[in-house]
Design a protein around this motif. Structure first.
Motif, mmCIF file in Angstrom:
data_model
loop_
_atom_site.group_PDB
_atom_site.id
_atom_site.type_symbol
_atom_site.label_atom_id
_atom_site.label_comp_id
_atom_site.label_asym_id
_atom_site.label_seq_id
_atom_site.Cartn_x
_atom_site.Cartn_y
_atom_site.Cartn_z
ATOM 1 N N LEU A 134 0.829 -1.203 0.000
ATOM 2 C CA LEU A 134 0.000 0.000 0.000
ATOM 3 C C LEU A 134 0.863 1.253 0.000
ATOM 4 C CD1 LEU A 134 -2.698 -1.229 2.486
ATOM 5 C CD2 LEU A 134 -3.101 -0.607 0.098
ATOM 6 N N TYR A 135 1.921 1.233 0.788
ATOM 7 C CA TYR A 135 2.824 2.386 0.843
ATOM 8 C C TYR A 135 3.440 2.634 -0.534
ATOM 9 C CZ TYR A 135 5.856 5.808 3.030
ATOM 10 O OH TYR A 135 6.478 6.982 3.376
ATOM 11 N N ALA A 136 3.849 1.575 -1.214
ATOM 12 C CA ALA A 136 4.432 1.698 -2.552
ATOM 13 C C ALA A 136 3.427 2.258 -3.557
ATOM 14 C CB ALA A 136 4.947 0.339 -3.033
ATOM 15 N N ALA A 137 2.130 2.058 -3.295
ATOM 16 C CA ALA A 137 1.086 2.542 -4.203
ATOM 17 C C ALA A 137 0.601 3.948 -3.846
ATOM 18 C CB ALA A 137 -0.092 1.559 -4.184
ATOM 19 N N GLY A 138 1.280 4.599 -2.896
ATOM 20 C CA GLY A 138 0.927 5.977 -2.590
ATOM 21 C C GLY A 138 0.077 6.182 -1.352
ATOM 22 N N HIS A 139 -0.262 5.126 -0.653
ATOM 23 C CA HIS A 139 -1.019 5.274 0.589
ATOM 24 C C HIS A 139 -0.075 5.794 1.665
ATOM 25 C CE1 HIS A 139 -4.656 2.768 -0.531
ATOM 26 N NE2 HIS A 139 -3.852 2.663 -1.576
ATOM 27 N N ARG A 140 -0.570 6.708 2.513
ATOM 28 C CA ARG A 140 0.245 7.302 3.572
ATOM 29 C C ARG A 140 -0.522 7.289 4.889
ATOM 30 N NH1 ARG A 140 3.321 6.175 0.358
ATOM 31 N NH2 ARG A 140 4.721 7.472 -0.829
ATOM 32 N N PRO A 141 0.201 7.281 5.993
ATOM 33 C CA PRO A 141 -0.487 7.352 7.293
ATOM 34 C C PRO A 141 -1.335 8.620 7.376
ATOM 35 C CG PRO A 141 1.815 6.763 7.608
ATOM 36 C CD PRO A 141 1.656 7.146 6.163
ATOM 37 N N GLU A 142 -2.542 8.470 7.881
ATOM 38 C CA GLU A 142 -3.466 9.591 8.022
ATOM 39 C C GLU A 142 -3.526 10.035 9.477
ATOM 40 O OE1 GLU A 142 -8.039 10.487 6.721
ATOM 41 O OE2 GLU A 142 -7.609 8.566 7.646
ATOM 42 N N GLY A 143 -3.209 9.145 10.358
ATOM 43 C CA GLY A 143 -3.286 9.405 11.783
ATOM 44 C C GLY A 143 -2.784 8.170 12.491
ATOM 45 N N ALA A 144 -3.361 7.880 13.610
ATOM 46 C CA ALA A 144 -2.978 6.687 14.363
ATOM 47 C C ALA A 144 -4.228 5.899 14.712
ATOM 48 C CB ALA A 144 -2.234 7.078 15.636
ATOM 49 N N THR A 145 -4.129 4.610 14.629
ATOM 50 C CA THR A 145 -5.186 3.740 15.116
ATOM 51 C C THR A 145 -4.701 3.184 16.443
ATOM 52 O OG1 THR A 145 -5.849 3.153 12.877
ATOM 53 C CG2 THR A 145 -6.548 1.680 14.648
ATOM 54 N N LEU A 146 -5.455 3.439 17.473
ATOM 55 C CA LEU A 146 -5.080 2.979 18.801
ATOM 56 C C LEU A 146 -6.013 1.850 19.212
ATOM 57 C CD1 LEU A 146 -4.558 6.502 20.376
ATOM 58 C CD2 LEU A 146 -2.875 5.045 19.263
ATOM 59 N N TRP A 147 -5.519 0.985 20.069
ATOM 60 C CA TRP A 147 -6.272 -0.215 20.433
ATOM 61 C C TRP A 147 -6.173 -0.427 21.922
ATOM 62 C CZ3 TRP A 147 -9.596 -3.526 18.354
ATOM 63 C CH2 TRP A 147 -9.773 -4.755 18.945
ATOM 64 N N LYS A 148 -7.312 -0.664 22.551
ATOM 65 C CA LYS A 148 -7.342 -1.010 23.963
ATOM 66 C C LYS A 148 -8.379 -2.104 24.151
ATOM 67 C CE LYS A 148 -8.426 0.625 28.566
ATOM 68 N NZ LYS A 148 -8.987 1.724 29.355
ATOM 69 N N PRO A 149 -7.945 -3.313 24.458
ATOM 70 C CA PRO A 149 -8.926 -4.380 24.695
ATOM 71 C C PRO A 149 -9.673 -4.131 25.998
ATOM 72 C CG PRO A 149 -6.712 -5.179 25.109
ATOM 73 C CD PRO A 149 -6.572 -3.779 24.590
ATOM 74 N N ILE A 150 -10.949 -4.407 25.986
ATOM 75 C CA ILE A 150 -11.780 -4.295 27.175
ATOM 76 C C ILE A 150 -11.974 -5.705 27.709
ATOM 77 C CG2 ILE A 150 -13.987 -3.541 28.121
ATOM 78 C CD1 ILE A 150 -12.192 -1.266 27.033
ATOM 79 N N GLU A 151 -11.393 -5.957 28.845
ATOM 80 C CA GLU A 151 -11.446 -7.296 29.420
ATOM 81 C C GLU A 151 -12.796 -7.534 30.077
ATOM 82 O OE1 GLU A 151 -8.019 -8.112 31.851
ATOM 83 O OE2 GLU A 151 -6.858 -6.673 30.680
ATOM 84 N N GLU A 152 -13.348 -8.711 29.846
ATOM 85 C CA GLU A 152 -14.640 -9.061 30.434
ATOM 86 C C GLU A 152 -14.555 -9.217 31.941
ATOM 87 O OE1 GLU A 152 -16.820 -12.197 28.532
ATOM 88 O OE2 GLU A 152 -15.976 -11.654 26.590
ATOM 89 N N THR A 153 -13.378 -9.533 32.439
ATOM 90 C CA THR A 153 -13.223 -9.767 33.876
ATOM 91 C C THR A 153 -12.936 -8.481 34.648
ATOM 92 O OG1 THR A 153 -10.882 -10.239 33.574
ATOM 93 C CG2 THR A 153 -12.397 -12.119 33.542
ATOM 94 N N ALA A 154 -12.691 -7.371 33.930
ATOM 95 C CA ALA A 154 -12.391 -6.104 34.599
ATOM 96 C C ALA A 154 -13.641 -5.570 35.295
ATOM 97 C CB ALA A 154 -11.892 -5.086 33.585
ATOM 98 N N PRO A 155 -13.465 -4.875 36.421
ATOM 99 C CA PRO A 155 -14.629 -4.288 37.096
ATOM 100 C C PRO A 155 -15.295 -3.250 36.206
ATOM 101 C CG PRO A 155 -12.560 -3.607 38.154
ATOM 102 C CD PRO A 155 -12.228 -4.593 37.094
#
Length: 163
Positions: A134-155
């Protein structure tokens, strides 16, 4: 149906989703077949192909699936209609770069057919074949994708009230 040398690209139909399960497992190793079948059959609805679907690259002449991406058309506040592509994968023992090229060309063609002003591609892992292609085809970072898993066992935390 678009064609590129030894490849054809088209929308996967609901009764074909099982054929690409090994490809999907390359990008989502924890995905089980039952879950994939349920989700993919809904996404691959041919009546909604102008809003979303699964594009697959097939190697000719045997029509073996060797690449794919899931897509949807959305309206972005800044860019208007955009094509969003996720879970892109290119797998080919002999020439994975050609499969990646076919996928990238198909992204452009699909965005144009759907009247999109831009393409937003979500790729996990910055060193993957998909990211470099994708980078070679001209795609560039637009921002950041952040990830935070939400644990089922968390209060449980308090949420905002809508009133």
């Amino acid at each position: 149906m678009a064609s590129m040398s030894a490849f054809t690209c088209n929308n996967l139909l609901p009764d074909q989703v099982h054929t690409v399960y090994p490809l999907v497992r390359e990008v989502v190793p924890t995905l089980d077949l039952k879950t994939w079948m349920r989700i993919a059959k809904r996404i691959a609805n041919p009546r909604r192909a102008d809003q979303g679907g699964i594009r697959v690259v097939l190697r000719s002449p045997r029509q073996l699936p060797c690449g794919l991406f899931l897509y949807r058309r959305e309206h972005d506040l800044a860019h208007g209609p955009i094509l969003i592509a996720e879970h892109m994968v290119a797998v080919d023992v002999l020439d994975p770069q050609s499969v990646m090229s076919a996928l990238v060309n198909e992204l452009d063609a699909l965005a144009e057919r759907l009247g999109c002003s831009a393409i937003r591609t979500m790729v996990l892992g910055q060193t993957s074949l998909a990211a470099s292609g994708l980078y070679a085809a001209g795609h560039r970072p637009e921002g950041a994708t952040l990830w935070k898993p939400i644990e089922e066992t968390a209060p449980k935390r308090k949420t905002c009230n809508a009133g």
